[in-house]
Scaffold this motif. Structure first.
Motif, mmCIF file in Angstrom:
data_model
loop_
_atom_site.group_PDB
_atom_site.id
_atom_site.type_symbol
_atom_site.label_atom_id
_atom_site.label_comp_id
_atom_site.label_asym_id
_atom_site.label_seq_id
_atom_site.Cartn_x
_atom_site.Cartn_y
_atom_site.Cartn_z
ATOM 1 N N LYS A 148 0.841 -1.188 0.000
ATOM 2 C CA LYS A 148 0.000 0.000 0.000
ATOM 3 C C LYS A 148 0.884 1.248 0.000
ATOM 4 O O LYS A 148 1.500 1.595 1.001
ATOM 5 N N ILE A 149 0.951 1.895 -1.148
ATOM 6 C CA ILE A 149 1.690 3.149 -1.224
ATOM 7 C C ILE A 149 0.671 4.276 -1.179
ATOM 8 O O ILE A 149 -0.261 4.322 -1.976
ATOM 9 N N LYS A 150 0.824 5.168 -0.238
ATOM 10 C CA LYS A 150 -0.175 6.222 -0.079
ATOM 11 C C LYS A 150 -0.065 7.268 -1.194
ATOM 12 O O LYS A 150 -1.046 7.861 -1.596
ATOM 13 N N THR A 151 1.163 7.475 -1.682
ATOM 14 C CA THR A 151 1.332 8.547 -2.655
ATOM 15 C C THR A 151 0.830 8.127 -4.020
ATOM 16 O O THR A 151 0.901 6.967 -4.402
#
Lengths: 169, 100
Positions: free
Chosen positions: A111-114
């Motif tokens: 899970k990459i927030k950006t």
């Protein structure tokens, strides 16, 4: 919305990429290569790299694919290449991609927030800025690239030249 | 909003398909096509990082990669044509000598 368009072109390019490497006839693979290249240029347009998408269409779909078609016509070989292999090479060619498949699953599920918000066109990504950077910061690679292209032009002419019998060496 | 892992994953997937094609096929022309696929995957990742950092450097690097791909295709085809002239095959297993 932009993500939907991106996923559409991504699925299209991956499917055609799989079709390229599974065709028996090289001419069919060339047609799928043209399809794949065009959908990758759609990906570039979605990623705001307009110049790159245009170059992709012009150079790949207009140049390289036509070159492939011409070479297949010149070679004009009807034999199908057998694809059998021994045990050890088969083990090797399954082991190397497996490692990369694990990496891809890691990338997809991490899970990459950006994310890249593409609703705003950044000033620094416009074509004017690209051309300025190409002729200031990247001017040395640019010039080296022109020398490389000249070398490729001469080299491929010399290699592919037909040697005549009464050629004065 | 395009998530970064989607862009990188797509690029890696196309790179991987190209790598698999390069390893499993024995037809020289399809191997060259698989090389083009690998370079395309790299270009997608470069364009994605260019968007992520809001810079045109990604496009410029991808431009150089495209140029290298063109050079590679031209030289590869020249080699294939000149080899094909005296050995009528493009099966990779029968291409095992360097002497002309």
């Amino acid at each position: 919305m932009a993500m939907m368009i991106f996923i559409f072109f991504a699925v299209l390019s991956v499917i055609t990429a799989v079709l390229i490497i599974t065709q028996k006839n090289p001419m069919h693979s060339v047609l799928y290569l043209a399809f794949s290249v065009l959908s990758v240029s759609g990906l570039f347009f979605t990623l705001q790299a307009d110049f790159l998408g245009a170059i992709q269409i012009i150079v790949y779909a207009g140049g390289i694919v036509v070159l492939y078609v011409f070479v297949i016509i010149i070679i004009n070989l009807n034999q199908l290449v057998p694809e059998k292999r021994k045990l050890f090479p088969r083990f090797f060619i399954t082991a190397v991609p497996l490692v990369l498949i694990i990496e891809i699953f890691y990338v997809f599920y991490k899970k990459i927030k950006t994310g890249s918000d593409i609703s705003i066109v950044a000033e620094s990504m416009k074509i004017e800025n690209l051309s300025k950077m190409l002729l200031t910061d990247y001017v040395i690679p640019f010039e080296v690239a022109s020398v490389l292209l000249l070398a490729v032009l001469i080299g491929s002419l010399v290699i592919a030249r037909k040697e005549l019998k009464n050629d004065t060496k | 909003m395009i998530p970064n892992n989607l862009v990188i994953g797509t690029g890696l997937l196309i790179f991987l398909i190209g790598l698999i094609g390069m390893l499993i096929r024995k037809n020289l022309i399809i191997i060259l096509m698989a090389a083009e696929l690998m370079l395309n995957g790299v270009n997608i990742i470069l364009a994605g990082f260019g968007l992520f950092h809001r810079t045109a450097s990604g496009s410029i690097f991808a431009l150089f990669v495209i140029m290298i791909a063109v050079a590679e295709a031209a030289v590869g085809f020249a080699l294939i044509l000149s080899y094909f002239r005296h050995k009528e095959t493009y099966n990779l297993d029968e291409i095992n000598d360097l002497k002309g």
